[in-house]
Design a protein around this motif. Structure first.
Motif, PDB file in Angstrom:
ATOM      1  N   LEU A 256       0.824  -1.203   0.000  1.00 20.24           N
ATOM      2  CA  LEU A 256       0.000   0.000   0.000  1.00 20.24           C
ATOM      3  C   LEU A 256       0.862   1.260   0.000  1.00 20.24           C
ATOM      4  CD1 LEU A 256      -3.166   0.517   0.327  1.00 20.24           C
ATOM      5  CD2 LEU A 256      -2.463   1.537   2.478  1.00 20.24           C
TER       6      LEU A 256
ATOM      7  N   LEU B  46       2.243   2.401  -3.253  1.00 22.87           N
ATOM      8  CA  LEU B  46       1.295   3.013  -4.190  1.00 22.87           C
ATOM      9  C   LEU B  46       0.915   4.422  -3.756  1.00 22.87           C
ATOM     10  CD1 LEU B  46      -1.073  -0.034  -4.783  1.00 22.87           C
ATOM     11  CD2 LEU B  46       0.833   0.747  -6.175  1.00 22.87           C
ATOM     12  N   ASP B  47       1.233   4.764  -2.485  1.00 21.65           N
ATOM     13  CA  ASP B  47       0.836   6.059  -1.948  1.00 21.65           C
ATOM     14  C   ASP B  47       1.898   7.092  -2.296  1.00 21.65           C
ATOM     15  OD1 ASP B  47      -0.172   8.167  -0.592  1.00 21.65           O
ATOM     16  OD2 ASP B  47       0.105   7.338   1.408  1.00 21.65           O
TER      17      ASP B  47
ATOM     18  N   THR C  90      -2.674  -0.234 -15.801  1.00 19.89           N
ATOM     19  CA  THR C  90      -2.194   0.337 -14.537  1.00 19.89           C
ATOM     20  C   THR C  90      -2.194  -0.732 -13.449  1.00 19.89           C
ATOM     21  OG1 THR C  90      -3.134   2.456 -15.170  1.00 19.89           O
ATOM     22  CG2 THR C  90      -2.548   2.184 -12.862  1.00 19.89           C
ATOM     23  N   GLY C  91      -3.276  -1.504 -13.386  1.00 18.41           N
ATOM     24  CA  GLY C  91      -3.382  -2.549 -12.375  1.00 18.41           C
ATOM     25  C   GLY C  91      -2.243  -3.550 -12.451  1.00 18.41           C
TER      26      GLY C  91
ATOM     27  N   MET D  50       1.065  -1.736 -11.424  1.00 19.01           N
ATOM     28  CA  MET D  50       1.098  -1.340 -10.016  1.00 19.01           C
ATOM     29  C   MET D  50       1.187  -2.545  -9.092  1.00 19.01           C
ATOM     30  SD  MET D  50       1.086   1.911 -10.036  1.00 19.01           S
ATOM     31  CE  MET D  50       0.297   3.442 -10.498  1.00 19.01           C
TER      32      MET D  50
ATOM     33  N   LEU E 198      -5.795  12.796  -4.899  1.00 18.01           N
ATOM     34  CA  LEU E 198      -5.235  12.084  -6.051  1.00 18.01           C
ATOM     35  C   LEU E 198      -4.399  10.891  -5.613  1.00 18.01           C
ATOM     36  CD1 LEU E 198      -4.316  15.139  -8.272  1.00 18.01           C
ATOM     37  CD2 LEU E 198      -5.915  13.316  -8.855  1.00 18.01           C
ATOM     38  N   ARG E 199      -3.627  11.064  -4.534  1.00 16.78           N
ATOM     39  CA  ARG E 199      -2.825   9.944  -4.042  1.00 16.78           C
ATOM     40  C   ARG E 199      -3.711   8.768  -3.669  1.00 16.78           C
ATOM     41  NH1 ARG E 199      -0.065  12.800   0.174  1.00 16.78           N
ATOM     42  NH2 ARG E 199      -0.655  10.976   1.364  1.00 16.78           N
ATOM     43  N   PHE E 200      -4.810   9.058  -2.969  1.00 18.51           N
ATOM     44  CA  PHE E 200      -5.705   7.977  -2.574  1.00 18.51           C
ATOM     45  C   PHE E 200      -6.393   7.369  -3.799  1.00 18.51           C
ATOM     46  CE2 PHE E 200      -6.171  10.094   1.856  1.00 18.51           C
ATOM     47  CZ  PHE E 200      -4.890   9.659   2.158  1.00 18.51           C
TER      48      PHE E 200
ATOM     49  N   VAL F 177      -5.083   7.041  -6.802  1.00 22.07           N
ATOM     50  CA  VAL F 177      -4.133   6.132  -7.465  1.00 22.07           C
ATOM     51  C   VAL F 177      -4.145   4.771  -6.769  1.00 22.07           C
ATOM     52  CG1 VAL F 177      -1.711   5.687  -7.962  1.00 22.07           C
ATOM     53  CG2 VAL F 177      -2.619   7.968  -8.252  1.00 22.07           C
ATOM     54  N   ILE F 178      -4.167   4.781  -5.438  1.00 25.06           N
ATOM     55  CA  ILE F 178      -4.144   3.516  -4.697  1.00 25.06           C
ATOM     56  C   ILE F 178      -5.353   2.656  -5.063  1.00 25.06           C
ATOM     57  CG2 ILE F 178      -4.330   2.500  -2.392  1.00 25.06           C
ATOM     58  CD1 ILE F 178      -2.764   4.897  -1.331  1.00 25.06           C
TER      59      ILE F 178
ATOM     60  N   VAL G 253      -7.491   2.902  -7.680  1.00 23.60           N
ATOM     61  CA  VAL G 253      -7.526   2.509  -9.097  1.00 23.60           C
ATOM     62  C   VAL G 253      -6.536   1.379  -9.366  1.00 23.60           C
ATOM     63  CG1 VAL G 253      -6.726   3.242 -11.376  1.00 23.60           C
ATOM     64  CG2 VAL G 253      -8.430   4.576 -10.189  1.00 23.60           C
ATOM     65  N   SER G 254      -5.333   1.485  -8.781  1.00 19.37           N
ATOM     66  CA  SER G 254      -4.313   0.467  -9.021  1.00 19.37           C
ATOM     67  C   SER G 254      -4.785  -0.896  -8.531  1.00 19.37           C
ATOM     68  CB  SER G 254      -3.022   0.827  -8.300  1.00 19.37           C
ATOM     69  OG  SER G 254      -2.558   2.067  -8.740  1.00 19.37           O
TER      70      SER G 254
ATOM     71  N   ILE H 135      -8.443   3.932   3.267  1.00 21.96           N
ATOM     72  CA  ILE H 135      -7.380   3.751   2.280  1.00 21.96           C
ATOM     73  C   ILE H 135      -6.882   2.311   2.344  1.00 21.96           C
ATOM     74  CG2 ILE H 135      -5.213   4.703   1.416  1.00 21.96           C
ATOM     75  CD1 ILE H 135      -7.638   6.679   1.775  1.00 21.96           C
ATOM     76  N   TYR H 136      -6.646   1.845   3.589  1.00 26.02           N
ATOM     77  CA  TYR H 136      -6.190   0.471   3.762  1.00 26.02           C
ATOM     78  C   TYR H 136      -7.220  -0.539   3.250  1.00 26.02           C
ATOM     79  CZ  TYR H 136      -1.689   0.298   6.079  1.00 26.02           C
ATOM     80  OH  TYR H 136      -0.349   0.328   6.334  1.00 26.02           O
TER      81      TYR H 136
ATOM     82  N   LEU I  19      -6.956  -2.798   0.084  1.00 25.77           N
ATOM     83  CA  LEU I  19      -6.276  -4.099   0.029  1.00 25.77           C
ATOM     84  C   LEU I  19      -7.255  -5.271   0.171  1.00 25.77           C
ATOM     85  CD1 LEU I  19      -3.069  -3.301   2.126  1.00 25.77           C
ATOM     86  CD2 LEU I  19      -3.115  -3.832  -0.299  1.00 25.77           C
TER      87      LEU I  19
END
Ligand code: NA
Ligand code: NA
Lengths: 432, 304, 170
Positions: A53, A56-57, A281-282, A285, C48-50, C52-53, C55-56, C129-130, C133
């Motif tokens: 995590l 990715l941050d 992207t997935g 990443m 935006l940072r969150f 990206v997480i 979407v990834s 955010i976590y 996962l």
């Protein structure tokens, strides 16, 4: 600690990867196994998840999906033909005109789309058959296309440098872009020089002159696509915006091109572009996240320090050390793809390079150059396989025709490695 | 037994103090407990390190008190502007267990407690184009702050535009004009090299945010009573050691900033800045726990 | 089974598209506010940072359904019959173990630890955010089961190296 840990790490990764388990999973499993040596498994699971995590941050990472999206939209419609015409305009009077056009086209298209595979299929797909018709040796045409396709990995925008910047602990993306542009140009121009020599000896035709009216039309058609390179490189070079902002501007500019100016594709296709971007992207990443778990495991068990003292124990002469590193990277590039290789080997090799006085930006360019060569060498070289199948020649024949190109690439790699001024002058000039 | 202690990047006196802590632990336990260090963000950023201490993978870490605010809100008080009158007041308050004890213990249920603090100096504004001599000079300036709500609020109160971004992006952002300046202690000028792009350092000394040394409660429980006492004692002694080294290092950094980077130092009138952030203290009253800590710290002002 | 896969694809795909579109808008706003209004937005960077997480990780789950995660196919391409089939089964099985152990279990541990933290700027619980996962892990596990079933029924072959590269555009 480093001894048993590296043994376990390498054997777990090697076994799983060979069995065809996806790389991201093989990498995470290796990391877990190494951490589990010194901590309970449950803790190792949590730490891996946390590291994934945390990797990715990052704000810079935003540039990855955005440059991918602009590449996806660029690939979607009519720009290959426009760029081929423009490439012929600039390279069409050099011996081996069609082959030269292929090289210039790959550089332009590769830069814009960021994808060597997309370049070699869409540009080579048009030009290799044309060359065969004009009497070029098909193996040679395939080799030219394959050898010039990876330039787009070095000429910005390129995700390879964004990823490197992250794992290197903040080498400037802008500086990497400029250094990479120089290395990519050297690669492309080198291919052009060698091609013209071979074409001249074999007596391949030189193309005719283009009328200025026609030239103007071709330029006007290609200009909006070319502007993307100008905006991204120029904007970063003159400090108008950051690399991340450049990626956002690239997306908006490409949307304007696709949906408003060229109208190559209807707006209702936009969601499918977004979906493709999310998917690419997935995959990138997940690999990046897994590699972060691995480099944590390595640091935790002291592996990078052990490798450093191992290599520096062999020699502490910068020329020798970089020779060893380059040899290692070329072997790695033979078996591995560029993304995971950057992620896994930067934390190990960069400290060594820095110890013998190498700048992180310079080393990043060397690393990507090396791994880009790896994409067109056997046994695992996606650029090689795709290029051969596009040209409809057998891989072995393409490899034979690639011989002189490989030798030239190693020579350019040596130049890039041992003449720091080549990569560092431009970024320093612009204070990056 | 070996304690795993990881930290991110740091000023030299603080690094020396942590190394000294390691030596002290070894000495006091006759070599039965040693400390294994993972320096320079090797294992990750500060937030991750705290989480690893909570998870038990790491035994100890040392992070900025500003970051601790997101783990335990009461730490936010330390980030309040003009909380401490001087370095003497700062030491008097932080060395008083009645002041810091409840804060250090506030994360016990989350699996960790603080052992001690380190001086991290006074933070002031440094800018690219012009010095900050009065509050109006900050108007509309884009200032990088730490990712802490209190710091963001402070810059807003002073009329600037706070931008919370990572430390590693600050240099290029100032250079490219994305930022007009930032706020930090003198080491940002030298160690991070910001003196190359920002030449005006204005001593408005708005905050003194301590660094905090954390230990996992699982580790404390695991240690024998004797060893536990040794670790706690070593931590306190390392703080005294760090104080000695700190001022000397700051002076050296200041000198280096002037000579090597050509940075100019300015001394604005502080009262006006204090006035401007007053509403933040009124807001504090809404949180009794924070108000309590604040009162205790202010009470220490007279004793120094 | 097919209906479930379709529903998953549409659901995950739609969220990914929506997130990406929103991120384009937020970044555009950030650039605009910085240059045109000279008043940079304070929330955009963290948002935006969150983004990206999420979407990834959702994109990674989606790719699991498609089977486009990078792998070395050398051994699989070299073998035939029963051995090859066994190797093909290893892929969804590995995904199942990985997603449940690392992403769901390890991730839930993270959610627990992060539950009391708040993000500095937007002041949202870090648990959100976590949560990316375990959520992505659960989706990945679902997709892996579907892939496994398809393999058993022989309805689907794994994409080979070339196919995957072309899709991944690298
Ligand atoms: Na490119
Ligand atoms: Na290769």
């Amino acid at each position: 600690m480093a001894g048993p840990a590296s043994l376990i790490l390498i054997s777990v990764f090697g076994t799983l990867a060979l069995l065809g388990i996806p790389l991201a999973i093989s990498i995470t499993a290796a990391a877990l196994a190494a951490v589990a040596l010194v901590a309970p498994l449950d803790m190792a699971l949590f730490t891996s998840a946390q590291k994934m995590l945390a990797s990715l941050d990052s704000f810079s990472l935003l540039a990855v999906p955005f440059f991918i999206l602009s590449g996806v939209m660029m690939n979607s419609g009519g720009i290959a033909v426009r760029l081929v015409n423009f490439a012929r305009l600039i390279a069409g009077r050099i011996p081996g005109s069609l082959a030269q056009t292929n090289i210039a086209g790959n550089m332009l298209f590769g830069s814009i789309s960021g994808s060597a595979i997309a370049a070699s299929t869409s540009i080579g797909g048009v030009l290799v058959p044309m060359q065969a018709e004009e009497g070029y040796d098909r193996d040679f045409a395939a080799a030219v296309n394959i050898a010039s396709a990876p330039t787009g990995m070095l000429i910005p925008p390129t995700t390879a440098f964004i990823i490197y910047s992250l794992v290197s602990g903040g080498a400037s993306i802008a500086a990497l872009f400029l250094g990479g542009a120089v290395a990519g140009l050297m690669w492309g121009l080198g291919m052009m020089a060698l091609t013209s020599l071979i074409a001249w000896r074999r007596g391949y035709p030189v193309g005719g002159r283009t009328g200025w009216r026609e030239a103007l039309r071709i330029t006007r058609e290609a200009l909006p696509s070319l502007m993307l390179i100008v905006i991204v490189i120029g904007g970063i070079m003159f400090g108008v915006f950051t690399a991340v902002e450049a990626s956002g501007i690239a997306v908006i500019y490409t949307m304007l091109l696709a949906f408003v100016i060229h109208r190559t594709t209807p707006l209702r296709n936009f969601p499918s572009f977004l979906l493709e971007t999310a998917q690419v992207t997935g995959t990138i990443m997940l690999l990046l996240a897994a590699s972060a778990a691995l480099s944590f495991a390595m640091a935790f068990t002291g592996i990078p320090a052990a490798v450093t003292s191992l290599i520096l124990g062999l020699s502490d002469d910068p020329v020798m050390v970089m020779l060893i590193i380059n040899a290692v990277l070329l072997v790695i590039g033979c078996f591995m793809d560029i993304g995971p290789a950057i992620l896994i080997f930067t934390p190990i090799l960069l400290p060594i390079a820095q110890k013998v006085g190498y700048d992180p930006v310079h080393f990043g360019v060397i690393l990507v150059f090396n791994l880009a060569i790896g994409t067109i060498t056997p046994p695992v070289g996606t650029g090689l396989f795709v290029g051969a199948s596009v040209a409809k020649v057998r891989v072995e024949r393409a490899i034979r025709a690639l011989g002189p190109f490989y030798i030239l690439l190693f020579a350019i790699l040596a130049l890039v490695t041992y003449v720091p001024a080549l990569t560092l002058t431009l970024p320093r000039l612009f204070d990056l | 037994e070996s304690l795993r202690f990881a930290y991110a990047s740091n000023a030299t006196p603080t690094k020396e103090a942590m190394a000294h802590f390691g030596e002290l632990v070894e000495e006091k336990t006759g070599g039965e407990v040693t400390v294994q260090f993972f320096p320079d963000s090797q294992l990750g950023g500060e937030r991750e390190l705290v989480e690893m201490v909570q998870g038990g993978l790491l035994d100890m870490t040392k992070v900025s008190g500003g970051l601790m605010e997101s783990f335990s809100p009461v730490y936010g008080v330390f980030s309040m502007p003009y909380l401490f009158d001087s370095q003497e007041h700062f030491y008097a308050a932080m060395d008083n267990p009645e002041v810091t004890g409840p804060v250090y213990e506030s994360t016990r249920d989350d699996g960790m407690v603080a052992l001690t603090y380190y001086d991290s100096g006074a933070r002031s504004f440094y800018t690219k184009d012009k010095p900050i001599m009065k509050v109006e000079d900050l108007k509309g300036l884009k200032i990088r702050v730490m990712q802490s709500p209190t710091s963001i609020r402070m810059v807003e109160m002073l009329g600037g535009s706070p931008i919370a971004m990572g430390q590693d992006e600050v240099y290029t952002s100032i250079q490219q004009g994305v930022l007009d300046g930032a706020e930090n202690n003198e080491f940002a000028i030298t160690i991070a090299g910001h003196g190359e792009v920002a030449k005006h350092y204005s001593y408005d000394v708005h905050t003194r945010i301590p660094d905090i040394m954390l230990i996992s409660t699982a580790t404390l429980d695991r240690l024998s009573e004797e060893h536990r006492a040794a670790v706690i004692e070593a931590a306190k002694e390392s703080t005294e050691f760090q104080k000695q080294a700190w001022n000397e290092a700051v002076e050296a950094a200041k000198k280096q900033s002037e000579e090597e980077f050509g940075v100019q130092f300015y001394y604005p009138e502080v009262a006006q800045f204090q006035q401007a952030v007053q509403p933040m203290y009124d807001e504090l009253a809404a949180d009794p726990e924070k108000q309590l800590l604040f009162d205790a710290i202010r009470a220490a002002a007279g004793n120094s | 089974m097919r209906a479930l896969r379709r529903a998953l694809d549409i659901g995950v795909g739609a969220v990914c598209c929506g997130l990406l579109a929103a991120m384009i808008a937020v970044l555009a706003w950030q650039v605009f506010s910085r240059y045109a209004l000279n008043a940079p937005s304070t929330f955009s960077e963290e948002a935006l940072r969150f983004g990206v997480i999420w979407v990834s990780l959702l994109g990674a789950a989606y790719s699991t359904g498609r089977g486009t995660h990078m792998a070395v196919d050398l051994l699989r391409e070299m073998t035939r019959g029963g051995v090859r089939r066994a190797l093909e089964f290893l892929v969804p099985l590995a995904f199942l173990i990985f997603s449940l152990a690392v992403l769901v279990r390890g991730g839930l541990h993270g959610v627990e630890i992060a539950a009391r933290q708040t993000s500095p700027v937007l002041q949202i619980p870090m648990g959100y955010i976590y949560a990316s996962l375990p959520v992505s892990g659960a989706l990945m596990a679902l997709y892996s089961v579907l892939n496994l079933v398809d393999l058993v029924r022989d309805r689907r072959r794994l994409p080979d190296d070339l196919e995957r590269m072309i899709i991944a555009g690298d």
